[in-house]
Design a protein around this motif. Structure first.
Motif, short mmCIF file in Angstrom:
data_model
loop_
_atom_site.label_atom_id
_atom_site.label_comp_id
_atom_site.label_asym_id
_atom_site.label_seq_id
_atom_site.Cartn_x
_atom_site.Cartn_y
_atom_site.Cartn_z
N PHE A 194 -4.53 3.79 -2.56
CA PHE A 194 -3.71 4.22 -0.94
C PHE A 194 -4.83 3.72 -0.91
O PHE A 194 -4.87 2.71 0.37
CB PHE A 194 -2.88 5.43 -1.49
CG PHE A 194 -2.70 5.03 0.28
CD1 PHE A 194 -1.45 3.95 1.17
CD2 PHE A 194 -3.20 6.50 0.58
CE1 PHE A 194 -1.32 4.16 2.00
CE2 PHE A 194 -2.68 6.13 2.40
CZ PHE A 194 -2.03 5.41 3.01
N SER A 195 -6.24 4.23 -0.68
CA SER A 195 -6.39 4.10 0.70
C SER A 195 -7.30 3.15 0.22
O SER A 195 -7.16 2.44 1.49
CB SER A 195 -8.24 5.35 0.79
OG SER A 195 -7.12 6.90 0.96
N TRP B 5 1.73 3.39 -3.48
CA TRP B 5 1.12 4.85 -4.13
C TRP B 5 0.56 5.58 -3.28
O TRP B 5 0.80 6.80 -4.05
CB TRP B 5 -0.26 3.82 -3.71
CG TRP B 5 -1.09 2.99 -4.40
CD1 TRP B 5 -0.53 1.07 -4.13
CD2 TRP B 5 -1.09 1.92 -5.89
NE1 TRP B 5 -0.87 0.04 -5.07
CE2 TRP B 5 -1.19 0.95 -6.11
CE3 TRP B 5 -1.08 3.26 -6.54
CZ2 TRP B 5 -1.37 0.69 -8.01
CZ3 TRP B 5 -0.98 3.01 -8.20
CH2 TRP B 5 -1.16 1.80 -8.46
N LEU B 6 0.76 5.54 -2.43
CA LEU B 6 0.73 6.92 -0.78
C LEU B 6 2.14 7.76 -1.20
O LEU B 6 2.51 9.03 -1.66
CB LEU B 6 0.41 6.58 0.18
CG LEU B 6 1.18 8.31 1.53
CD1 LEU B 6 -0.36 8.95 1.13
CD2 LEU B 6 1.05 7.04 2.50
N ALA C 77 0.88 -1.37 -0.11
CA ALA C 77 -0.51 0.04 -0.26
C ALA C 77 0.78 1.43 -0.13
O ALA C 77 0.63 2.43 -0.20
CB ALA C 77 -0.80 0.21 1.46
N ASP C 78 1.59 0.77 0.81
CA ASP C 78 2.23 2.32 0.17
C ASP C 78 2.76 3.13 -0.75
O ASP C 78 3.46 4.17 -1.02
CB ASP C 78 4.42 1.89 2.16
CG ASP C 78 3.48 1.44 2.86
OD1 ASP C 78 2.49 2.06 3.22
OD2 ASP C 78 4.48 1.50 3.44
N PHE D 64 -4.71 0.53 1.39
CA PHE D 64 -4.59 0.33 2.78
C PHE D 64 -5.64 -0.06 3.78
O PHE D 64 -4.98 -0.69 5.10
CB PHE D 64 -4.64 1.83 3.58
CG PHE D 64 -4.33 2.41 4.64
CD1 PHE D 64 -2.79 2.28 5.28
CD2 PHE D 64 -5.05 1.97 5.63
CE1 PHE D 64 -2.89 2.39 7.11
CE2 PHE D 64 -4.65 1.87 7.14
CZ PHE D 64 -3.30 2.34 7.55
#
Length: 322
Positions: free
Chosen positions: A255-256, A232-233, A229-230, A259
């Motif tokens: 990302f959300s 994407w942030l 996920a990281d 996550f």
């Protein structure tokens, strides 16, 4: 005193199942075990990563930031404002206009290019780690059947891919700790900064602990769940500093979703289930390591809930306030 503390720390009842000793963890023809002293190598590896980071920032990230039109803003030291600061401390902790003015004062320190350069390095690492993790795990039975993480434990051989996956991850978090003093702080409040410090130490402690106890199969799954996920942030942050608003918004939504799937669903209901519930089928007397490792994992889950709350607040503002 040090010898006594060392003997206590490596007491076999802490780490080993019943009737197992450190003597059983000697490499044999068909078995290779992780060794605690191998973790010392993560420190020089961390400095290697720092060399790669600073070189890539100078020769790749900065030219890329220029190409995207991200300016190198000279930092301006914010001037003290006793009236606003006194009002904020003594009269109201949540004054809307005063808080806005104080935040705007701190924004004078922001340097978009510096932020973008840092984000590009983290994006590159997390993306590389996610791809490597998938390559290392996709053909392993425990990637699809979580019960396989405990089959044959503790006599599970260490694979070369697992060794390098661990070394890469632990070294990366050491490098983040080494540069905390020089990296640009992202916000005026220190709460998020301290959360990252706690996260880095918890991550290093958890990976090191799982290495020493040969919880490597579960450890690689934990690493993979976090890294996917990281990146994407970090990508969303880069495009935010480049003022590509639609691209940033799209990446943040992706990302959300990633996550909440990985940290709020998969981690507690897949990973924590495997560490808390499944071991009881293999042993009726959990060792001390069982409680210590699960304590660290629950600490991470607490951070997941904290960051999930912040992400939810951002999404709420994004959707309803545009």
């Amino acid at each position: 005193i040090l010898k006594t503390l060392n003997s206590w720390f490596w007491w076999e009842n802490i780490w080993m199942p019943i009737n197992c000793t450190w003597a059983h963890f000697v490499d044999r023809d068909d078995l290779v075990f992780p060794k605690p002293q191998q973790l010392y190598a993560t420190i020089p590896y961390a400095f290697v990563l720092l060399i790669i980071r600073f070189s890539s920032e100078r020769y790749v990230a900065i030219p890329l930031a220029k190409a995207l039109g991200i300016k190198n803003v000279r930092r301006v030291k914010p001037q003290p404002n006793p009236v606003l600061e006194s009002y904020f401390r003594e009269c109201s902790k949540h004054p809307s206009q005063v808080r806005i003015l104080i935040v705007l004062n701190f924004l004078l320190m922001e340097n978009p290019r510096s932020y973008c350069v840092i984000q590009l390095w983290r994006f590159s690492f997390y993306l590389t780690s996610s791809i490597a993790g998938f390559i290392f795990l996709y053909d392993k039975p425990w990637f699809y059947d979580i019960w396989q993480t405990w089959v044959g434990y503790p006599f599970q051989t260490l694979l070369p891919s697992q060794y390098w996956y661990y070394m890469m991850e632990i070294s990366f978090y050491w490098s983040l700790l080494f540069t905390l003093g020089i990296d640009v702080k992202r916000k005026a409040s220190g709460h998020d900064f301290m959360a990252h410090v706690v996260h880095h130490f918890a991550a290093i402690g958890l990976m090191s602990f799982s290495w020493c106890g040969n919880y490597v199969r579960l450890g690689t799954l934990v690493i993979f769940v976090h890294d996917t996920a990281d990146f994407w942030l970090e990508a969303a942050k880069m495009f935010n500093y480049a003022h590509w608003e639609k691209t940033c918004n799209t990446l943040f939504i992706i990302f959300s979703i990633a996550f909440f799937i990985t940290r709020i669903i998969l981690f507690p209901f897949w990973i924590l289930r495997a560490t808390v519930y499944l071991p009881t089928y293999y042993s009726t007397t959990p060792v001390i390591a069982y409680f210590l490792s699960n304590g660290l994992l629950l600490t991470l889950q607490g951070l997941h809930l904290y960051w999930g709350y912040l992400i939810f607040k951002i999404l709420k503002r994004f959707i309803f306030l545009k």
